[in-house]
Design a protein around this motif. Structure first.
Motif, short mmCIF file in Angstrom:
data_model
loop_
_atom_site.label_atom_id
_atom_site.label_comp_id
_atom_site.label_asym_id
_atom_site.label_seq_id
_atom_site.Cartn_x
_atom_site.Cartn_y
_atom_site.Cartn_z
N LEU A 1 0.74 -1.24 -0.11
CA LEU A 1 -0.01 0.03 -0.08
C LEU A 1 1.10 1.08 0.02
O LEU A 1 0.59 2.23 -0.41
CB LEU A 1 -0.90 -0.09 1.17
CG LEU A 1 -2.10 -1.01 1.29
CD1 LEU A 1 -3.01 -1.01 2.47
CD2 LEU A 1 -2.85 -1.18 0.10
N HIS A 2 2.20 1.22 0.67
CA HIS A 2 2.86 2.36 0.74
C HIS A 2 3.33 2.40 -0.51
O HIS A 2 3.45 3.69 -1.02
CB HIS A 2 3.98 2.09 1.72
CG HIS A 2 5.09 3.16 1.72
ND1 HIS A 2 4.97 4.43 2.27
CD2 HIS A 2 6.19 3.00 1.18
CE1 HIS A 2 6.09 5.08 1.93
NE2 HIS A 2 6.81 4.29 1.59
N LEU A 3 3.76 1.57 -1.38
CA LEU A 3 4.40 1.61 -2.64
C LEU A 3 3.31 2.26 -3.62
O LEU A 3 3.78 2.96 -4.61
CB LEU A 3 4.86 0.20 -3.13
CG LEU A 3 5.87 0.46 -4.22
CD1 LEU A 3 7.08 0.89 -4.09
CD2 LEU A 3 6.18 -1.35 -4.68
N GLY A 4 2.09 1.82 -3.65
CA GLY A 4 1.07 2.43 -4.37
C GLY A 4 0.76 3.84 -3.94
O GLY A 4 0.65 4.49 -4.95
N ARG A 5 0.82 4.27 -2.74
CA ARG A 5 0.67 5.55 -2.45
C ARG A 5 1.77 6.50 -3.03
O ARG A 5 1.33 7.48 -3.51
CB ARG A 5 0.52 5.63 -0.92
CG ARG A 5 -0.83 5.26 -0.27
CD ARG A 5 -1.05 5.52 1.17
NE ARG A 5 0.06 5.23 2.06
CZ ARG A 5 0.00 3.92 2.61
NH1 ARG A 5 -1.18 3.15 2.86
NH2 ARG A 5 0.76 3.72 3.49
N LYS A 6 2.97 6.02 -2.97
CA LYS A 6 4.13 6.45 -3.31
C LYS A 6 3.92 6.59 -4.88
O LYS A 6 4.07 8.26 -5.27
CB LYS A 6 5.18 5.80 -3.01
CG LYS A 6 6.60 6.54 -3.63
CD LYS A 6 7.70 5.64 -3.25
CE LYS A 6 8.78 5.91 -4.02
NZ LYS A 6 10.00 5.23 -3.91
#
Length: 108
Positions: free
Chosen positions: A95-100
């Motif tokens: 999720l962090h990677l997608g938000r980034k």
């Protein structure tokens, strides 16, 4: 195609902790957007993740990850992650990677 409602709820709860999200039915599943840009989606029992070009090689090297294919063509900027590898810690990392990646796009 239906989507894993339990996984979708886990995604929703984690994303809502940090930002306002919208959920939409797309790609035969449910996608989660921030400022109009898709961050992740749940397709079947798998996670569809937006990934920045620079992060793609490292993302594809992770367990359970593979390129997202549409009609036999690899869709750049997207990775599919197998549901069985998505414990809470791993899911949060994706999720962090997608938000980034979504944060680099202008709001829609």
């Amino acid at each position: 195609m239906s989507y894993d409602e339990v996984l979708a709820e886990r995604v929703r709860e984690l994303l809502e902790q940090t930002e306002e999200i919208t959920a939409k039915k797309m790609f035969g599943g449910l996608v989660f957007t921030v400022q109009g840009n898709t961050v992740v989606g749940v397709v079947g029992d798998e996670l569809l993740v937006r990934v920045a070009t620079d992060d793609t090689p490292q993302a594809l090297a992770r367990p359970g990850a593979r390129p997202f294919e549409v009609r036999g063509r690899i869709s750049k900027g997207w990775v599919i992650v197998a549901g069985e590898v998505l414990d809470d810690h791993v899911l949060n990392d994706w999720l962090h990677l997608g938000r980034k990646a979504a944060a680099t796009l202008p709001p829609k």
